[in-house]
Design an enzyme around this catalytic site. Structure first.
Site: not given
Ligand SMILES: [Zn+2]
Length: 143
Positions: A70, A72, A98, A101
């Site tokens: 992802h 981040e 999410c 993360c």
């Protein structure tokens, strides 16, 4: 509540994160992230496959491959590979983290998140709020 000047910066950085998301090869969802510390951009990222793997994010069924990182996570890992640290930094991201993360975000020392869209599962946001991370939702990004 951030002051007017901070709000201006927040919107500008969030727009940059949005631009960054456009660089993603993923078709289903494009997410961009910018990490700012002491008024400097120390990292950026978008969702995508790890280094050395083909850029295509979806499998033959159109599902996102499990190993896609992802935005981040990519941005945090970039800082980890540098001499910088995320301690006290702000994460600007087009989609709220999410739950996977959100652990990384908190553990990396990020203290503030400014996000554009809310992810359908808000477990990540709930966790971050509990961890004491300041959350800012900016749903309107006028051009
Ligand atoms: Zn995530």
């Amino acid at each position: 509540m951030p002051d007017k000047k901070q709000r201006k910066y927040d919107i500008a950085y969030l727009k940059m994160a949005k631009e960054w998301g456009k660089l993603s090869y993923c078709k289903r969802k494009q997410v961009g992230a910018i990490i700012v510390k002491d008024r400097m951009i120390i990292s950026d990222g978008y969702n995508g496959t790890p280094t050395g793997f083909e850029n295509i994010c979806e499998d033959e069924n159109g599902d996102t491959k499990w190993y896609v990182l992802h935005a981040e996570a990519n941005a945090i890992l970039k800082v980890a590979a540098s001499t910088q640290s995320c301690e006290g930094a702000t994460l600007y991201i087009t989609l709220s983290p999410c739950k996977e993360c959100s652990k990384l975000v908190h553990q990396a020392g990020i203290k503030r998140i400014v996000y554009h869209k809310a992810y359908k599962d808000d477990s990540g946001l709930q966790f971050l709020a509990k961890a004491g991370v300041e959350l800012e939702h900016i749903p309107e990004l006028e051009d």
